[in-house]
Every structure is written in C-alpha cells, then in structure tokens.
Motif scaffolding. Structure first.
Motif, PDB file in Angstrom:
ATOM      1  N   PHE A 558       0.876  -1.177   0.000  1.00  0.00           N
ATOM      2  CA  PHE A 558       0.000   0.000   0.000  1.00  0.00           C
ATOM      3  C   PHE A 558       0.907   1.218   0.000  1.00  0.00           C
ATOM      4  O   PHE A 558       1.749   1.361   0.887  1.00  0.00           O
ATOM      5  CB  PHE A 558      -0.890   0.010   1.242  1.00  0.00           C
ATOM      6  CG  PHE A 558      -1.908  -1.098   1.222  1.00  0.00           C
ATOM      7  CD1 PHE A 558      -3.169  -0.897   0.685  1.00  0.00           C
ATOM      8  CD2 PHE A 558      -1.589  -2.358   1.736  1.00  0.00           C
ATOM      9  CE1 PHE A 558      -4.104  -1.924   0.660  1.00  0.00           C
ATOM     10  CE2 PHE A 558      -2.518  -3.383   1.714  1.00  0.00           C
ATOM     11  CZ  PHE A 558      -3.781  -3.176   1.177  1.00  0.00           C
ATOM     12  N   LEU A 597      -2.881   5.678   5.310  1.00  0.00           N
ATOM     13  CA  LEU A 597      -2.818   4.310   5.847  1.00  0.00           C
ATOM     14  C   LEU A 597      -3.434   4.289   7.239  1.00  0.00           C
ATOM     15  O   LEU A 597      -3.340   5.286   7.966  1.00  0.00           O
ATOM     16  CB  LEU A 597      -1.349   3.862   5.928  1.00  0.00           C
ATOM     17  CG  LEU A 597      -0.634   3.696   4.591  1.00  0.00           C
ATOM     18  CD1 LEU A 597       0.877   3.637   4.783  1.00  0.00           C
ATOM     19  CD2 LEU A 597      -1.136   2.431   3.890  1.00  0.00           C
ATOM     20  N   ILE A 605       1.553   2.284  11.910  1.00  0.00           N
ATOM     21  CA  ILE A 605       0.692   1.776  10.832  1.00  0.00           C
ATOM     22  C   ILE A 605       0.127   0.416  11.252  1.00  0.00           C
ATOM     23  O   ILE A 605       0.871  -0.469  11.678  1.00  0.00           O
ATOM     24  CB  ILE A 605       1.480   1.619   9.508  1.00  0.00           C
ATOM     25  CG1 ILE A 605       2.004   2.977   9.045  1.00  0.00           C
ATOM     26  CG2 ILE A 605       0.619   0.971   8.433  1.00  0.00           C
ATOM     27  CD1 ILE A 605       2.964   2.923   7.878  1.00  0.00           C
ATOM     28  N   ARG A 607      -0.834  -2.710  10.165  1.00  0.00           N
ATOM     29  CA  ARG A 607      -0.775  -3.631   9.023  1.00  0.00           C
ATOM     30  C   ARG A 607      -1.811  -4.747   9.141  1.00  0.00           C
ATOM     31  O   ARG A 607      -2.320  -5.251   8.160  1.00  0.00           O
ATOM     32  CB  ARG A 607       0.628  -4.221   8.914  1.00  0.00           C
ATOM     33  CG  ARG A 607       1.631  -3.189   8.531  1.00  0.00           C
ATOM     34  CD  ARG A 607       3.030  -3.729   8.531  1.00  0.00           C
ATOM     35  NE  ARG A 607       3.949  -2.642   8.220  1.00  0.00           N
ATOM     36  CZ  ARG A 607       4.335  -1.727   9.091  1.00  0.00           C
ATOM     37  NH1 ARG A 607       3.900  -1.755  10.330  1.00  0.00           N
ATOM     38  NH2 ARG A 607       5.155  -0.759   8.727  1.00  0.00           N
ATOM     39  N   LEU A 610      -4.933  -3.888   7.451  1.00  0.00           N
ATOM     40  CA  LEU A 610      -4.806  -3.995   5.985  1.00  0.00           C
ATOM     41  C   LEU A 610      -4.931  -5.449   5.547  1.00  0.00           C
ATOM     42  O   LEU A 610      -5.565  -5.771   4.545  1.00  0.00           O
ATOM     43  CB  LEU A 610      -3.451  -3.435   5.542  1.00  0.00           C
ATOM     44  CG  LEU A 610      -3.274  -1.924   5.691  1.00  0.00           C
ATOM     45  CD1 LEU A 610      -1.822  -1.538   5.448  1.00  0.00           C
ATOM     46  CD2 LEU A 610      -4.197  -1.179   4.723  1.00  0.00           C
TER      47      LEU A 610
END
Ligand code: WTA
Length: 641
Positions: A558, A597, A605, A607, A610
């Motif tokens: 991303f 993000l 972040i 993850r 995601l």
C-alpha cells in the motif's frame, strides 16, 4: 515394500523395508538423548567428525552465548573431502546439471573436487586472503560455487554467499558489512533458456566498497576486462594443486549468511565450525537415511541456508554424492526435475512446498513420463506444507513408498531441528514431528510458560542449545540479544508459532513476526517497505503478506505518494525499484495507491487491519485508529479492482 495408504488425515508409519534399512529405528533414542544431551552430542561429534585435537569442554553456556567443543581443533574442508579420499577418491562427489539441455552433465569425483578446491584455495591465498577474512561469493548453481566455498573453509576464510538473484544493492550492503576484499562471481548463468547477466550487478555492487579484486567464472562467454578482474579458470591453471588445511578451533567462524528479520537491514548470521559440522553431518545422515552410495538432490539455491547445509555440505561430510541443477524447474518443460531424478537415479529428494504446489498444477502429465523408483526419501522445508501438497508428494513423486520428512529449521539453526526420522515416524501431513534427538523445543505463552497440548503459542528452543545454532550476528551483538533472547528468559525465540499434538509431535503454524515466506524465500516486510519508500516519489508505504495458493505467501504493498494519486505505470516503476533494491524475489504481487494508511494515535501503521481487509475479513480494532474512515476507502479501492 509396504505401501502407504493415502487416506486424508492419516498417520503414516515407516514401512517394514524402511525399518530394515534405517540408521535409526528405535524411538528410545529420544529418551536416551534427553537424559544427557551433552553426552549424546559428544559421542556423535567424536563418531562423525575428524578432529585434529579433542576439545576440553563439550558445552559451555553463558547465555545468550554458548560454545560447543571448546578447544577442539579441526578443518571443515578436510571433513568434506580429504578424509574420504583414501576409500572413496574415485567416487562421484558432485553431479552438476547445466540448464541447457544439450550441455553435458559434469561429474566430479572426490579426488577431482579435492584437486580443484586445493587449487582455488591457493588462488585465494595469492590474493592475500587469510584466516578470518570474509570472502564474498555471488554465484549461481554451478560447481565453482561449491569449489569457492570449500576453498574458503580450507584456509580458514569466512564465506559470505549472496543469492545470485539478489540485486546489486543487496550485494553491496552485504559486502560492506563483511568488509570483504575479494568477490567471486560469474559473468552470468542460464535461466529459462536465456543467458542471465550477473556481472553487471556484481560490478555495480562492488563499486566503491572494500572489494579489491573480482574473480569471474566464465559461464556465458562474456568478455571481461580491467585490472580489477581475474578469470577463474586462468587462475586455477596457474595455481598449485597442493594446499594444506588450516587447522581451526571449533568456535572459529565458518561462514556468515545474511537473512531477513523484522527490521529493514538483513542480519549476518554467524555459524561456527565444529558445532555446525556435527549437526550438518548427523541431520543429513539420519533425516535422509543417507548412505555412502546414495545420491542426494536438495533443490535449494546456495544463496540460502538449505543450499549451504543440504545441497553442499551435509552430503559431502557424509561421503555421499550431491546433485545440483543450474536452472529453472520448468525448462524446457515442467518434466525437467523428474527427468533429472530418473536419469541420475536420485535416492533422496529435498525441496520446498512451493515447488510441490507448482507441479501439482500440471498434475500427472509430466511426472508420469518418468520412472522415479530410485527415490527412497522425500524431504520438504521452508514453510508449512498443506495436506493436499503432502499427499500429492507422497503419492505422485514417492509412489506411496517414500516417507516424507517435513523438516523445520532456520538460517539461524544451521541444520534441521524438528522432523520425524525415516525409521521411526510418524509421518503426519502438515506436522513436522519431534525435536532432533539431543535438542528440545517447547511451545510457550507470552510469559514463557509451556502451554498445554493442542494450544498454539511461541516455539522456543531450550538449553542445551543445538550445536549448529548461530553464534551471533555479524557486527551486531545488540541485534543478536534483542532478536533471539529478549522475549523469553533463557530460551531461544524462533519467532514461529506452533502447537504440540497428542502424540507429542510439533506442528509449526508460521512466523509470528513481520517475516514472510514467499515461495520459500525469507523476506522481511520492513525491508520491502524500505525499498519502496526509498523511491523519492513515495511518502509512506505498508507491506503485508497474504496467502497464495502456490507461493504460500505474497507481499501486497500500500503506497501513499507524496503528490497523491498513482498509476499503473508508476506501479511498474516501483516494482523495478524493488528489483534494484532487493531483487525480483521480493516483488510485490500488487501495489495499491492510497491517500492514507490506517494508523494509531502514536502514528503506528496497523498492518493487521490492511491484512484483514485484503483477505476479506472484518477488521478488528478500528477504535484504536486516528483515521478509521480510511479503512472503508481502502476497502473500496481493493474491491474496485
Ligand atoms: C519456516 C529455512 C513450517 C519457519 C530452512 C522458519 C517452516 C523459517 C519449515 C526459516 C517447516 C522452515 N514447516 N515452517 N518444515 N521450515 N519454516 O531462515 O517460519 O529461510 O522460521 O530457513 O521458515 O526460514 P529460513
């Protein structure tokens, strides 16, 4: 031979025939070794390895450090070659299959390999290489890779092999870390019928580093000129064929091999001489029931630990024959591997689940063309194997006859550690098995307490630590302590998840950190993120692995661009950029351009979120985000494609 049945979920046991021929068949070996693991390894070390002087202390532990066979003296190359010469000098040590179908297979006897290694050791000496110096090796699967590595071990130099598919930048960072003055490379190699250039990358990687000379193997006929370059063959011709072995201490470094961790920078894993030799010798012998007359083919590239230990060193330490193949498994067609097994009467075959899954696609068609009845043992490594692939391997390749040895281990462990032994079993699809005799692994919770049977936790190794284990991280002691010894007191942290089944066998479920296994190759998400983010147009980036039918896992990226937006063309450029920074093995399977993000208040972040979105699961923990709305936007972008 008794055949195995192929019912799903079944536990398989060794056939009567296997019981008869196995080195190890009594399961009491586990209990006996457990009673006195140090004494157990002491006996194995004496029996398996040729020592020039015995050690004073078998095992010494001051965690996070430990030493095996302290004060023991040996030479590794002597154990791979010299000691076999008298009885087996004329036996084939290496079979090399070049990729071009018309090119002749090369077979080297122990005597011939010995001669080449001695010569090349003298070439190294002439270049000023001394005990303890690091030599960088950037070679494809050709005999010169083995010759170079053994020559290093003969004179006590430390080899640092860099995977030939890695980029110039990856080579450079490894050269710089090891401060090597000499690089051994080739002009190129054959892949899928084409000449692949290696020299350009090698030159670029060595530029402005400590490298003074580059020795080049002429593989594809490129012209090489310049003061810096030496031709491998011409140097060999000039060199003397006699070279004494440098006697080393057991604790001296044998080699360094870089591997990916959770940070952006790969770690130089240090393996020492004595302990590694002992574990490589015995695990090869027992796991694969390797006999002197056997031909073993481990398909791993020498750029990875499996190539070091089981394509090269393990079979040679055992005085057997190793087979290596230069090229692509599907060249000129997906029958190539099976043709090689058939023509060379391979007895032991060791590969990765990803390759098995790839061949399952072309089911039967190519495999059926070849008789594979020389095979006795099949091995797998590198990632968890699923039940379908396991069964296909058992039946289609092994003819329902060969046990499947699913070996769990790591670059850090030097040799295999968890697997069933061929004469003992059981062989259970998806389950690796028991700790190798004389080693112990347990599954623990976050506090380091052993969990109950069936419960998933962290896989750790407990004292005494296996002889082949790493002995530090090159130039980075802090990293060694933090990565492996910080989370659990006095236990080696594998970073893998696992559980123990009712029979006491260990099933490894996969990494619990930010390390991916893409087609069996170990990659770090952080390294890949760094590579993408180093493109000046990229503002931020997050990489997550998702499951893939063939490759096991693939990375998805991303990307937030500084200027916003994104296009297919730019995606392609970023893939090229990854090729340059790491190599094509690290290519993201897909790049999504996003405006933001998902992040926590502290800017981390998420993850995991995601990943949930990618695999179609409802993401949890949205409350912790400062920008929860972004998740819906990303969902929209993913679903649009
Ligand atoms: C994974 C490869 C499940 C694991 C020798 C480990 C496995 C990582 C197995 C090390 C297996 C290796 N079953 N997972 N039989 N073998 N792994 O350093 O996650 O490239 O931590 O060494 O591969 O990868 P490395």
């Amino acid at each position: 031979m008794t055949s195995y049945t192929t019912k799903k979920g079944k536990t398989y046991w060794p056939s009567a025939e296997m019981k008869k021929i196995a080195w190890v068949k009594d399961e009491n070996i586990y209990k006996q070794a457990d009673k006195d693991p140090i004494g157990f390894w002491k006996k194995l070390a004496k029996e398996g390895i040729d020592w020039k002087a015995s050690w004073k202390k078998t095992y010494e532990e001051k965690l996070p450090y430990f030493k095996w066979f302290k004060g023991g003296k040996l030479n590794f190359c002597n154990n791979c070659l010299d000691r076999h010469l008298k009885k087996s000098g004329n036996k084939i040590a290496l079979i090399w299959i070049p990729e071009p179908v018309k090119e002749k297979t090369i077979k080297l006897t122990y005597k011939e390999l010995y001669d080449k290694v001695c010569r090349f050791a003298n070439v190294l000496k002439k270049q000023g290489v001394k005990k303890g110096d690091v030599v960088s090796i950037y070679l494809p699967m050709i005999p010169e890779a083995l010759i170079s590595m053994l020559a290093c071990t003969r004179i006590g130099a430390i080899h640092s092999v860099v995977f030939s598919a890695f980029s110039a930048d990856a080579l450079k960072s490894r050269i710089e870390d090891g401060k090597s003055k000499l690089l051994i490379t080739a002009d190129g190699y054959y892949r899928k019928g084409k000449k692949e250039d290696l020299l350009t990358k090698a030159k670029e990687g060595a530029k402005a580093t400590t490298i003074k000379k580059i020795i080049v193997v002429n593989r594809i006929g490129k012209k090489v000129s310049g003061d810096k370059f030496l031709d491998f063959n011409s140097e060999m011709k000039k060199a003397d064929g006699k070279c004494d072995c440098k006697i080393m201490n057991s604790e001296n470094i044998l080699f360094v091999l870089y591997t990916s961790g959770t940070t952006g920078k790969p770690k130089g894993i240090i393996h020492d001489t004595g302990g590694y030799a002992v574990q490589a010798y015995w695990t090869t012998k027992w796991n694969f029931n390797l006999r002197k007359g056997d031909i073993m083919w481990c398909t791993a590239d020498v750029g990875w630990i499996t190539g070091h230990t089981y394509a090269f060193y393990g079979p040679l330490l055992n005085g057997s024959t190793t087979l290596i193949y230069e090229g692509s498994p599907d060249f000129p067609d997906p029958g190539r591997w099976w043709k090689i097994i058939n023509e060379n009467k391979v007895n032991v075959f060791y590969t990765a689940p990803t390759a098995i899954r790839m061949f399952m696609g072309a089911d039967g068609k190519y495999v059926k063309k070849y008789k594979l009845d020389s095979l006795k043992i099949l091995g797998t490594v590198g990632e968890p194997i699923d039940e379908d692939a396991w069964n296909w391997y058992l039946n289609k390749i092994g003819g329902g006859r060969c046990p499947i040895i699913d070996t769990w281990w790591q670059t850090e462990t030097g040799g295999t550690l968890i697997n069933a032994l061929p004469g003992i079993g059981p062989f259970i699809p998806t389950v690796a098995g028991k700790s190798f005799p004389g080693t112990r692994h347990i599954v623990v919770d976050e506090k380091g307490k052993e969990v109950v049977v069936g419960k998933t936790g962290s896989l750790v190794q407990v004292s005494p630590f296996a002889p082949g284990m790493l002995h530090g991280v090159y130039n980075d002691d802090k990293k060694y302590k933090e990565t492996y010894w910080k989370r659990f007191k006095d236990k080696y942290d594998t970073s893998d998840g696992a559980y123990v089944d009712k029979q006491g066998n260990i099933r490894v479920t996969g990494r619990t950190d930010d390390v991916m296994k893409v087609a069996g190759h170990r990659l770090s998400t952080a390294e890949l993120e760094n590579a993408i983010a180093s493109d000046e147009r990229v503002g931020e980036c997050a990489v997550v692995p998702i499951p893939d039918k063939i490759k096991g896992q693939v990375p998805i990226a991303f990307v937030v661009l500084k200027q916003g937006g994104g296009s297919e063309a730019l995606g392609k450029e970023l893939v090229k950029h990854v090729d340059k920074k790491i190599g094509p093995t690290a290519r993201p399977a897909k790049i999504y351009f996003v405006d933001d993000l998902p992040k926590t208040r502290s800017g981390k972040i998420m993850r995991r979120i995601l990943k949930d979105v990618l695999i179609g699961e409802e993401p949890k923990g949205l409350m912790t985000l400062v920008n929860p709305k972004v998740v819906g936007v990303i969902k929209g972008i993913i679903n649009k494609r």
